[in-house]
Scaffold this motif. Structure first.
Motif, PDB file in Angstrom:
ATOM      1  N   ARG A  32      24.490  57.179  17.270  1.00  0.00           N
ATOM      2  CA  ARG A  32      23.849  58.022  16.248  1.00  0.00           C
ATOM      3  C   ARG A  32      24.742  58.047  15.014  1.00  0.00           C
ATOM      4  O   ARG A  32      25.946  58.286  15.112  1.00  0.00           O
ATOM      5  CB  ARG A  32      23.617  59.434  16.759  1.00  0.00           C
ATOM      6  N   VAL A  33      24.137  57.786  13.870  1.00  0.00           N
ATOM      7  CA  VAL A  33      24.866  57.664  12.608  1.00  0.00           C
ATOM      8  C   VAL A  33      24.406  58.755  11.651  1.00  0.00           C
ATOM      9  O   VAL A  33      23.198  58.975  11.479  1.00  0.00           O
ATOM     10  CB  VAL A  33      24.646  56.274  11.980  1.00  0.00           C
ATOM     11  N   ARG A  34      25.366  59.457  11.049  1.00  0.00           N
ATOM     12  CA  ARG A  34      25.057  60.356   9.940  1.00  0.00           C
ATOM     13  C   ARG A  34      24.955  59.496   8.689  1.00  0.00           C
ATOM     14  O   ARG A  34      25.941  58.924   8.218  1.00  0.00           O
ATOM     15  CB  ARG A  34      26.151  61.413   9.777  1.00  0.00           C
ATOM     16  N   VAL A  35      23.760  59.363   8.173  1.00  0.00           N
ATOM     17  CA  VAL A  35      23.476  58.426   7.081  1.00  0.00           C
ATOM     18  C   VAL A  35      23.897  59.034   5.748  1.00  0.00           C
ATOM     19  O   VAL A  35      23.572  60.182   5.444  1.00  0.00           O
ATOM     20  CB  VAL A  35      21.982  58.051   7.070  1.00  0.00           C
ATOM     21  N   GLU A  36      24.621  58.246   4.950  1.00  0.00           N
ATOM     22  CA  GLU A  36      25.048  58.686   3.627  1.00  0.00           C
ATOM     23  C   GLU A  36      24.331  57.942   2.503  1.00  0.00           C
ATOM     24  O   GLU A  36      24.167  58.476   1.404  1.00  0.00           O
ATOM     25  CB  GLU A  36      26.562  58.495   3.483  1.00  0.00           C
ATOM     26  N   ALA A  37      23.933  56.702   2.750  1.00  0.00           N
ATOM     27  CA  ALA A  37      23.231  55.910   1.736  1.00  0.00           C
ATOM     28  C   ALA A  37      22.347  54.885   2.432  1.00  0.00           C
ATOM     29  O   ALA A  37      22.664  54.431   3.539  1.00  0.00           O
ATOM     30  CB  ALA A  37      24.212  55.210   0.808  1.00  0.00           C
ATOM     31  N   ILE A  38      21.245  54.542   1.793  1.00  0.00           N
ATOM     32  CA  ILE A  38      20.248  53.620   2.350  1.00  0.00           C
ATOM     33  C   ILE A  38      19.947  52.550   1.305  1.00  0.00           C
ATOM     34  O   ILE A  38      19.734  52.864   0.125  1.00  0.00           O
ATOM     35  CB  ILE A  38      18.948  54.372   2.704  1.00  0.00           C
ATOM     36  N   GLY A  39      19.936  51.301   1.725  1.00  0.00           N
ATOM     37  CA  GLY A  39      19.532  50.212   0.848  1.00  0.00           C
ATOM     38  C   GLY A  39      18.067  49.869   1.079  1.00  0.00           C
ATOM     39  O   GLY A  39      17.649  49.666   2.219  1.00  0.00           O
ATOM     40  N   ALA A  68      24.438  53.022   5.338  1.00  0.00           N
ATOM     41  CA  ALA A  68      25.864  53.230   5.580  1.00  0.00           C
ATOM     42  C   ALA A  68      26.076  54.696   5.890  1.00  0.00           C
ATOM     43  O   ALA A  68      25.370  55.572   5.380  1.00  0.00           O
ATOM     44  CB  ALA A  68      26.696  52.819   4.373  1.00  0.00           C
ATOM     45  N   GLY A  69      27.059  54.972   6.739  1.00  0.00           N
ATOM     46  CA  GLY A  69      27.347  56.344   7.107  1.00  0.00           C
ATOM     47  C   GLY A  69      28.517  56.414   8.052  1.00  0.00           C
ATOM     48  O   GLY A  69      29.418  55.572   8.017  1.00  0.00           O
ATOM     49  N   VAL A  70      28.486  57.425   8.931  1.00  0.00           N
ATOM     50  CA  VAL A  70      29.581  57.678   9.862  1.00  0.00           C
ATOM     51  C   VAL A  70      28.992  57.890  11.249  1.00  0.00           C
ATOM     52  O   VAL A  70      27.987  58.596  11.410  1.00  0.00           O
ATOM     53  CB  VAL A  70      30.382  58.920   9.429  1.00  0.00           C
ATOM     54  N   VAL A  71      29.603  57.282  12.248  1.00  0.00           N
ATOM     55  CA  VAL A  71      29.158  57.446  13.632  1.00  0.00           C
ATOM     56  C   VAL A  71      29.386  58.892  14.069  1.00  0.00           C
ATOM     57  O   VAL A  71      30.485  59.435  13.911  1.00  0.00           O
ATOM     58  CB  VAL A  71      29.913  56.484  14.570  1.00  0.00           C
ATOM     59  N   THR A 112      23.878  46.659  15.826  1.00  0.00           N
ATOM     60  CA  THR A 112      23.514  46.607  14.409  1.00  0.00           C
ATOM     61  C   THR A 112      24.590  47.219  13.513  1.00  0.00           C
ATOM     62  O   THR A 112      24.417  47.276  12.292  1.00  0.00           O
ATOM     63  CB  THR A 112      22.182  47.330  14.144  1.00  0.00           C
ATOM     64  N   LEU A 113      25.684  47.687  14.097  1.00  0.00           N
ATOM     65  CA  LEU A 113      26.743  48.333  13.330  1.00  0.00           C
ATOM     66  C   LEU A 113      27.789  47.319  12.867  1.00  0.00           C
ATOM     67  O   LEU A 113      28.154  46.407  13.606  1.00  0.00           O
ATOM     68  CB  LEU A 113      27.437  49.400  14.171  1.00  0.00           C
ATOM     69  N   LEU A 114      28.276  47.515  11.648  1.00  0.00           N
ATOM     70  CA  LEU A 114      29.394  46.756  11.108  1.00  0.00           C
ATOM     71  C   LEU A 114      30.466  47.754  10.680  1.00  0.00           C
ATOM     72  O   LEU A 114      30.153  48.748  10.015  1.00  0.00           O
ATOM     73  CB  LEU A 114      28.973  45.930   9.895  1.00  0.00           C
ATOM     74  N   PRO A 115      31.729  47.525  11.042  1.00  0.00           N
ATOM     75  CA  PRO A 115      32.781  48.426  10.561  1.00  0.00           C
ATOM     76  C   PRO A 115      32.797  48.455   9.034  1.00  0.00           C
ATOM     77  O   PRO A 115      32.661  47.420   8.379  1.00  0.00           O
ATOM     78  CB  PRO A 115      34.059  47.799  11.119  1.00  0.00           C
ATOM     79  N   ARG A 116      32.969  49.648   8.476  1.00  0.00           N
ATOM     80  CA  ARG A 116      33.040  49.787   7.016  1.00  0.00           C
ATOM     81  C   ARG A 116      34.471  50.157   6.635  1.00  0.00           C
ATOM     82  O   ARG A 116      34.938  51.247   6.981  1.00  0.00           O
ATOM     83  CB  ARG A 116      32.039  50.843   6.525  1.00  0.00           C
ATOM     84  N   PRO A 117      35.175  49.257   5.960  1.00  0.00           N
ATOM     85  CA  PRO A 117      36.575  49.540   5.616  1.00  0.00           C
ATOM     86  C   PRO A 117      36.707  50.756   4.717  1.00  0.00           C
ATOM     87  O   PRO A 117      35.767  51.121   3.998  1.00  0.00           O
ATOM     88  CB  PRO A 117      37.038  48.258   4.922  1.00  0.00           C
ATOM     89  N   GLU A 118      37.868  51.366   4.731  1.00  0.00           N
ATOM     90  CA  GLU A 118      38.060  52.617   4.005  1.00  0.00           C
ATOM     91  C   GLU A 118      37.898  52.436   2.502  1.00  0.00           C
ATOM     92  O   GLU A 118      37.585  53.409   1.790  1.00  0.00           O
ATOM     93  CB  GLU A 118      39.439  53.197   4.319  1.00  0.00           C
ATOM     94  N   MET A 120      35.577  50.706   1.089  1.00  0.00           N
ATOM     95  CA  MET A 120      34.162  50.461   0.757  1.00  0.00           C
ATOM     96  C   MET A 120      33.390  51.776   0.794  1.00  0.00           C
ATOM     97  O   MET A 120      33.281  52.423   1.836  1.00  0.00           O
ATOM     98  CB  MET A 120      33.548  49.472   1.753  1.00  0.00           C
ATOM     99  N   ASP A 121      32.849  52.192  -0.334  1.00  0.00           N
ATOM    100  CA  ASP A 121      32.072  53.429  -0.364  1.00  0.00           C
ATOM    101  C   ASP A 121      30.701  53.215   0.274  1.00  0.00           C
ATOM    102  O   ASP A 121      30.284  52.080   0.543  1.00  0.00           O
ATOM    103  CB  ASP A 121      31.936  53.956  -1.797  1.00  0.00           C
ATOM    104  N   ALA A 122      30.001  54.316   0.503  1.00  0.00           N
ATOM    105  CA  ALA A 122      28.737  54.245   1.230  1.00  0.00           C
ATOM    106  C   ALA A 122      27.669  53.487   0.446  1.00  0.00           C
ATOM    107  O   ALA A 122      26.869  52.747   1.040  1.00  0.00           O
ATOM    108  CB  ALA A 122      28.243  55.656   1.576  1.00  0.00           C
ATOM    109  N   ARG A 123      27.625  53.640  -0.874  1.00  0.00           N
ATOM    110  CA  ARG A 123      26.604  52.922  -1.650  1.00  0.00           C
ATOM    111  C   ARG A 123      26.798  51.419  -1.505  1.00  0.00           C
ATOM    112  O   ARG A 123      25.834  50.676  -1.315  1.00  0.00           O
ATOM    113  CB  ARG A 123      26.675  53.309  -3.128  1.00  0.00           C
ATOM    114  N   THR A 124      28.043  50.964  -1.594  1.00  0.00           N
ATOM    115  CA  THR A 124      28.304  49.544  -1.408  1.00  0.00           C
ATOM    116  C   THR A 124      27.972  49.123   0.016  1.00  0.00           C
ATOM    117  O   THR A 124      27.357  48.068   0.237  1.00  0.00           O
ATOM    118  CB  THR A 124      29.778  49.217  -1.718  1.00  0.00           C
TER     119      THR A 124
END
Length: 329
Positions: A32-39, A68-71, A112-118, A120-124
């Protein structure tokens, strides 16, 4: 409770509604992901209207494939991700009705998850992967694009189109953007195009011959299809590649009478379902992001509450690059 976007019938943007649903726990192999941005992607408008290659499960179908978001939580059997991890979500399979990411929270399959480096902001993180993976696989894994090659990109103002322009420039190829109207020419040049062909003023084949010194484009990258495919074939260099990755024009596409010609039907699964290609793509794109050679072109940002308006804007075809929806918590 979670706030999610659903639709109960096929139709235009007006069928989308934001509603509260119980917050589910992830099942086997899910997170479950807390979504911060959607493309946003054109395929989602087709899915909502019933024009995609598979149909939504109604009523209360979910929507969306990139975020993009946080698990927040992981289910049994999930390895490599834990609560608190920043991630991107790239879901390009057939589970949009259930695992759609339009909402403030989404339960998705962990694959379907990819690690998001610190850095990289959520919009990117919500705007980069689907467009750039699609373009990367076509240009380099299929088209074998090389420095100095000309590449013709149709529908160049789309998020995949602008990604292709940047990727081509990153290796020293020469990207030629094709657009229906000259009004977008300056923005496409700023987005990375070396040349712009506007079909409301230019003869496509003649202009490409001028740009390429009569040789044609080594790779032609097209999401439109339809009757115009035969005209595109006239722009391909000898032994070049015509790569078709969409069907925005649903009319029959005649077989181009230009030989020798390599025609490829392509989808992003060519990359995402192959571990080696995916590893190469992620390394290439991440390197470009770190150096600044790549950056998602974000045309406009909407709030989740304005999702119907965001879809109307997408369907009006005025954007250059990606449309992003942000989520308030």
């Amino acid at each position: 409770m979670a706030n999610v976007v659903v639709f109960d019938e096929l139709g235009g943007p007006e069928v989308l509604r934001l509603t509260e649903v119980p917050l589910p726990e992830p099942g086997e192999g899910e997170a479950r992901v807390r979504v911060e941005a959607i493309g946003l992607n054109r395929a989602e408008a087709l899915f909502r209207a019933g024009g995609y290659y598979y149909q939504p499960t109604l009523p209360a179908s979910r929507l969306g494939s990139e975020a993009a978001g946080v698990v927040e939580a992981v289910g049994p059997g999930v390895e490599g991700f834990a609560p608190g991890d920043a991630v991107s979500v790239l879901s390009v399979g057939m589970g949009m009705s259930r695992h759609g990411v339009y909402g403030d929270r989404a339960v998705v399959t962990a694959d379907t998850l990819l690690p998001r480096p610190e850095w990289m902001d959520a919009r990117t993180g919500a705007a980069i992967w689907l467009s750039h993976l699609t373009a990367y696989g076509a240009l380099f894994e299929v088209g074998r694009l090389q420095p100095g090659d000309h590449v013709l990109v149709t529908a160049a103002s789309s998020s995949v189109g602008t990604a292709a322009l940047q990727l081509a420039r990153q290796i020293g190829a020469v990207p030629i953007a094709v657009t229906r109207t000259a009004a977008k020419a300056d923005r496409l040049l700023r987005a990375g195009a070396a040349h712009v062909v506007a079909t409301d003023r230019d003869d496509l084949a003649e202009r490409v011959r001028e740009i390429t010194g009569g040789e044609g484009a080594r790779v032609v990258f097209d999401p439109v299809g339809g009757p115009g495919l035969a005209d595109l074939a006239r722009t391909v260099a000898e032994d070049g590649a015509l790569i078709v990755y969409g069907w925005l024009d649903p009319r029959p596409a005649p077989l181009p009478m230009t030989w020798p010609l390599n025609v490829h039907g392509y989808g992003v699964h060519h990359v995402t379902r192959d571990a080696g290609r995916m590893r190469r793509a992620r390394a290439f794109i991440t390197a470009g992001l770190r150096t600044g050679a790549l950056t998602p072109v974000i045309d406009r940002t909407f709030d989740l509450a304005d999702i119907a308006e965001a879809h109307r804007y997408m369907e009006a075809d005025g954007q250059v690059g990606k449309i992003v929806v942000t989520v308030r918590h």
